[in-house]
Motif scaffolding. Structure first.
Motif, PDB file in Angstrom:
ATOM      1  N   MET A   1       0.813  -1.210   0.000  1.00 44.72           N
ATOM      2  CA  MET A   1       0.000   0.000   0.000  1.00 44.72           C
ATOM      3  C   MET A   1       0.853   1.270   0.000  1.00 44.72           C
ATOM      4  O   MET A   1       0.899   2.000  -0.978  1.00 44.72           O
ATOM      5  CB  MET A   1      -0.974   0.008   1.185  1.00 44.72           C
ATOM      6  CG  MET A   1      -1.895   1.224   1.226  1.00 44.72           C
ATOM      7  SD  MET A   1      -3.290   1.057   2.394  1.00 44.72           S
ATOM      8  CE  MET A   1      -4.512   0.293   1.325  1.00 44.72           C
TER       9      MET A   1
ATOM     10  N   VAL B   1      -4.456  -6.318  -1.501  1.00 47.83           N
ATOM     11  CA  VAL B   1      -3.479  -5.424  -0.907  1.00 47.83           C
ATOM     12  C   VAL B   1      -3.046  -6.014   0.425  1.00 47.83           C
ATOM     13  O   VAL B   1      -3.877  -6.463   1.221  1.00 47.83           O
ATOM     14  CB  VAL B   1      -4.024  -3.988  -0.738  1.00 47.83           C
ATOM     15  CG1 VAL B   1      -5.261  -3.949   0.142  1.00 47.83           C
ATOM     16  CG2 VAL B   1      -2.944  -3.060  -0.168  1.00 47.83           C
TER      17      VAL B   1
ATOM     18  N   VAL C   1      -5.764   0.075   6.754  1.00 46.81           N
ATOM     19  CA  VAL C   1      -5.778  -0.546   5.428  1.00 46.81           C
ATOM     20  C   VAL C   1      -7.207  -0.680   4.920  1.00 46.81           C
ATOM     21  O   VAL C   1      -7.506  -0.364   3.756  1.00 46.81           O
ATOM     22  CB  VAL C   1      -5.089  -1.922   5.464  1.00 46.81           C
ATOM     23  CG1 VAL C   1      -5.311  -2.672   4.148  1.00 46.81           C
ATOM     24  CG2 VAL C   1      -3.599  -1.762   5.723  1.00 46.81           C
TER      25      VAL C   1
ATOM     26  N   SER D   1      -8.555   1.353   1.710  1.00 49.13           N
ATOM     27  CA  SER D   1      -9.034   0.537   0.590  1.00 49.13           C
ATOM     28  C   SER D   1     -10.451   0.927   0.211  1.00 49.13           C
ATOM     29  O   SER D   1     -10.788   1.055  -0.979  1.00 49.13           O
ATOM     30  CB  SER D   1      -8.975  -0.949   0.949  1.00 49.13           C
ATOM     31  OG  SER D   1      -7.644  -1.393   1.116  1.00 49.13           O
TER      32      SER D   1
ATOM     33  N   PHE E   1     -10.303  -4.487  -4.896  1.00 49.45           N
ATOM     34  CA  PHE E   1      -9.514  -5.551  -4.275  1.00 49.45           C
ATOM     35  C   PHE E   1     -10.422  -6.681  -3.796  1.00 49.45           C
ATOM     36  O   PHE E   1     -11.459  -6.446  -3.173  1.00 49.45           O
ATOM     37  CB  PHE E   1      -8.699  -5.013  -3.094  1.00 49.45           C
ATOM     38  CG  PHE E   1      -7.563  -4.116  -3.487  1.00 49.45           C
ATOM     39  CD1 PHE E   1      -6.571  -4.573  -4.339  1.00 49.45           C
ATOM     40  CD2 PHE E   1      -7.494  -2.815  -3.026  1.00 49.45           C
ATOM     41  CE1 PHE E   1      -5.521  -3.749  -4.719  1.00 49.45           C
ATOM     42  CE2 PHE E   1      -6.450  -1.986  -3.397  1.00 49.45           C
ATOM     43  CZ  PHE E   1      -5.460  -2.446  -4.244  1.00 49.45           C
TER      44      PHE E   1
ATOM     45  N   SER F   1      -8.124  -7.435   1.426  1.00 51.32           N
ATOM     46  CA  SER F   1      -7.251  -6.406   1.995  1.00 51.32           C
ATOM     47  C   SER F   1      -6.804  -6.856   3.379  1.00 51.32           C
ATOM     48  O   SER F   1      -7.621  -7.284   4.189  1.00 51.32           O
ATOM     49  CB  SER F   1      -7.987  -5.063   2.108  1.00 51.32           C
ATOM     50  OG  SER F   1      -8.382  -4.589   0.836  1.00 51.32           O
TER      51      SER F   1
END
Length: 236
Positions: free
Chosen positions: A9, A129, A138, A142, A150, A153
């Motif tokens: 990331m 990710v 995160v 995201s 994604f 994650s």
């Protein structure tokens, strides 16, 4: 062509350095420490999780050179390094809640990365990710910047070893139901290169993030400088 692409990331898909710098400076100031880290210094602090970033910050404050910082968090010895676990814990308790609520102020995707990920998905390539950032951050980032892009994650959380251990990348492959030979990890640092190696997967390093091409070259990794080339490297 790979069947899955796992992205780091910070410094790879998101330009997060200004929010990271503000958070580390705030938490260090509240704890009574040096709190004027520059963006360049902050890039050297991050990449191996919050605790390592704090230890590196304290080391820089104590006079250890910025070039030595990347060794902290690895097995390489650092002369003069003294780690005060109590102080690290104190700063962590300030940093984590502050960054969680201030992680999306100055942060944004690198130009062109959204289109790259979207095209990968259109080709049937699964995407994920995996980051050493706190898991909650995160998920927030995201959702804010990569909504629907994604399949999985994952950030740093209890019960799973952080990068460069293989655990996080292997968990992503398990969720995506792909084999190492069909997977590539895309990152910007030595931690990402080691993560890919430990996980048995290929690695592509981008040079627009926290580590430049000169730093990455000795690792004998595939290095890309443009979004078009990144896309071609993944789909060739």
């Amino acid at each position: 062509m790979y069947k899955a692409a796992i992205f780091d990331m910070d410094g790879t898909i998101l330009d997060t350095i200004e929010d990271l710098r503000d958070a580390i400076n705030y938490s260090f100031e509240q704890a009574g420490h040096k709190h004027d880290f520059t963006s360049l210094e902050s890039k050297a602090l991050f990449g191996s999780g919050v605790d390592v970033a704090i230890i590196r910050g304290l080391a820089l404050e104590s006079g250890i050179s910025i070039k030595e910082l990347v060794k902290i968090g690895t097995d390489e010895p650092v002369a003069g390094l003294i780690t005060d676990e109590h102080e690290v814990a104190k700063i962590r308790t300030i940093y984590r809640p502050y960054y969680e609520t201030h992680c999306a102020i100055k942060t944004g995707p690198y130009k062109g990365i959204l289109e790259v990920i979207q095209k990968l998905r259109e080709h049937g390539i699964k995407t994920a990710v995996v980051s050493n950032k706190p898991h909650e951050a995160v998920l927030t980032l995201s959702e804010n910047h990569f909504k629907g892009l994604f399949d999985f994650s994952l950030g740093e959380k209890a019960g799973i070893a952080r990068k460069p251990a293989k655990d996080m990348a292997c968990e992503a492959m398990r969720i995506l139901n792909v084999n190492p030979k069909d997977t590539v990890y895309i990152g910007d640092s030595e931690i990402d290169i080691l993560t890919a190696k430990n996980s048995g997967i290929d690695c592509i390093s981008v040079d627009w993030g926290f580590r430049d091409r000169d730093f990455l070259t000795p690792y004998h990794t595939t290095i890309t400088s443009t979004m078009d080339d990144l896309y071609q490297q993944i789909t060739k």
